[in-house]
Design a protein around this motif. Structure first.
Motif, mmCIF file in Angstrom:
data_model
loop_
_atom_site.group_PDB
_atom_site.id
_atom_site.type_symbol
_atom_site.label_atom_id
_atom_site.label_comp_id
_atom_site.label_asym_id
_atom_site.label_seq_id
_atom_site.Cartn_x
_atom_site.Cartn_y
_atom_site.Cartn_z
ATOM 1 N N ARG A 105 -41.675 75.079 13.765
ATOM 2 C CA ARG A 105 -40.247 74.816 13.568
ATOM 3 C C ARG A 105 -39.822 73.491 14.185
ATOM 4 N N ASP A 106 -40.198 73.286 15.449
ATOM 5 C CA ASP A 106 -39.614 72.185 16.211
ATOM 6 C C ASP A 106 -40.223 70.820 15.933
ATOM 7 N N VAL A 107 -41.511 70.762 15.603
ATOM 8 C CA VAL A 107 -42.123 69.448 15.370
ATOM 9 C C VAL A 107 -41.486 68.744 14.170
ATOM 10 N N PRO A 108 -41.482 69.357 12.972
ATOM 11 C CA PRO A 108 -40.837 68.652 11.850
ATOM 12 C C PRO A 108 -39.323 68.559 11.987
ATOM 13 N N ALA A 109 -38.700 69.623 12.528
ATOM 14 C CA ALA A 109 -37.235 69.630 12.621
ATOM 15 C C ALA A 109 -36.745 68.597 13.630
ATOM 16 N N SER A 110 -37.442 68.464 14.771
ATOM 17 C CA SER A 110 -37.024 67.475 15.767
ATOM 18 C C SER A 110 -37.233 66.059 15.253
ATOM 19 N N GLY A 111 -38.312 65.861 14.497
ATOM 20 C CA GLY A 111 -38.522 64.549 13.878
ATOM 21 C C GLY A 111 -37.376 64.196 12.939
ATOM 22 N N MET A 112 -36.987 65.158 12.105
ATOM 23 C CA MET A 112 -35.857 64.945 11.200
ATOM 24 C C MET A 112 -34.570 64.720 11.981
ATOM 25 N N TYR A 113 -34.409 65.452 13.068
ATOM 26 C CA TYR A 113 -33.213 65.402 13.908
ATOM 27 C C TYR A 113 -32.958 64.003 14.452
ATOM 28 N N PHE A 114 -33.936 63.458 15.160
ATOM 29 C CA PHE A 114 -33.749 62.164 15.804
ATOM 30 C C PHE A 114 -33.798 61.011 14.805
ATOM 31 N N MET A 115 -34.612 61.153 13.766
ATOM 32 C CA MET A 115 -34.639 60.124 12.737
ATOM 33 C C MET A 115 -33.273 59.996 12.074
ATOM 34 N N THR A 116 -32.672 61.143 11.728
ATOM 35 C CA THR A 116 -31.354 61.142 11.077
ATOM 36 C C THR A 116 -30.284 60.585 12.002
ATOM 37 N N TYR A 117 -30.331 60.967 13.274
ATOM 38 C CA TYR A 117 -29.317 60.501 14.216
ATOM 39 C C TYR A 117 -29.366 58.987 14.382
ATOM 40 N N GLU A 118 -30.556 58.442 14.593
ATOM 41 C CA GLU A 118 -30.684 56.993 14.780
ATOM 42 C C GLU A 118 -30.319 56.242 13.502
ATOM 43 N N TRP A 119 -30.716 56.778 12.371
ATOM 44 C CA TRP A 119 -30.398 56.159 11.085
ATOM 45 C C TRP A 119 -28.887 56.109 10.863
ATOM 46 N N LEU A 120 -28.217 57.236 11.139
ATOM 47 C CA LEU A 120 -26.769 57.286 10.934
ATOM 48 C C LEU A 120 -26.030 56.415 11.937
ATOM 49 N N LYS A 121 -26.530 56.344 13.169
ATOM 50 C CA LYS A 121 -25.886 55.469 14.156
ATOM 51 C C LYS A 121 -25.892 54.020 13.674
ATOM 52 N N ASN A 122 -27.009 53.583 13.112
ATOM 53 C CA ASN A 122 -27.084 52.207 12.606
ATOM 54 C C ASN A 122 -26.174 52.002 11.410
ATOM 55 N N ILE A 123 -26.106 52.991 10.526
ATOM 56 C CA ILE A 123 -25.236 52.880 9.354
ATOM 57 C C ILE A 123 -23.764 52.837 9.766
ATOM 58 N N LEU A 124 -23.405 53.649 10.764
ATOM 59 C CA LEU A 124 -22.002 53.771 11.171
ATOM 60 C C LEU A 124 -21.547 52.685 12.143
#
Length: 228
Positions: A105-124
């Protein structure tokens, strides 16, 4: 001359991350309880209604009654008592029951979690501004959406984990494969998304609070201990 980038402080990240985790638990824990109850409720008998008809029914029933046996006695008096009894019953394997599913659960989900957060921070981040200057509403949006993406990936193995961990000893000798087979045979593929509504209702505010807590704590630490 542009300001030099400050070196990353592992200790500050540890403290700020811990505070963010506290914020996540404070906001999200009630619905996490609901999620687990929905995931582990037994299939209803033919002609009988399910134990919980949905997220809000489960939440209401959780509020009006304690998790108690019919005798009124609780099985565990707290976290340490639970760990002690699990160790007495099954040894160290009992305490680590479900580790493989947690990793799934946590390996793929955490990867998606932090990738999405950093990506959105740059976009916003507005043009000409630094990511570190992101406003509170934008941090909340980035963190909340990252939480939704995290749980979109995490919920099927989370259902399997909840079922496996709450099962009687020996029920699933082949681990998650037996849980998966039983769920699909008895309840269909959609059973892998049990608790989906509770998860998604919880995901945005809880993870928005987590990342906001992290960013606020980091700013405070940078102000209070600039040389740490």
């Amino acid at each position: 001359m542009a300001d030099e980038a400050k070196p990353i402080s592992p200790l500050k990240n540890l403290l700020a991350g811990g505070f963010g985790g506290m914020c996540l638990v404070f906001v999200g824990h009630p619905l996490d309880t609901v999620k687990v109850r929905l995931q582990t409720q037994p299939p209803s008998l033919p002609g009988q209604p399910p134990m919980y008809s949905g997220t809000f029914d489960c939440f209401q029933k959780t509020l009006v009654r304690e998790i108690q046996a019919s005798s009124g006695e609780t099985k565990y008096s707290g976290a340490l008592d639970c760990a002690k009894k699990l160790y007495q019953e099954s040894g160290i394997r009992g305490i680590y029951k479900g580790t493989v599913l947690t990793l799934m659960r946590d390996v793929p989900a955490s990867g998606m979690y932090f990738m999405t957060y950093e990506w959105l921070k740059n976009i916003l981040t507005p043009e000409g501004k630094s990511v570190s200057e992101l406003s509170v509403p934008r941090i909340l949006v980035a963190g909340g959406i990252a939480g939704i993406f995290n749980w979109a990936v995490a919920i099927p193995p989370d259902v399997l984990k909840s079922r496996f961990q709450t099962a009687p000893p020996g029920k699933y000798p082949n681990g998650f494969r037996d849980v998966l087979r039983e769920l699909i045979q008895n309840e269909g593929v959609t059973s892998l998304y049990k608790g989906f509504n509770a998860v998604m209702i919880r995901a945005f505010p809880a993870n928005a609070a987590c990342f906001l807590g992290f960013e606020v704590a980091m700013k405070f630490l940078n102000w209070a201990t600039p040389n740490l």
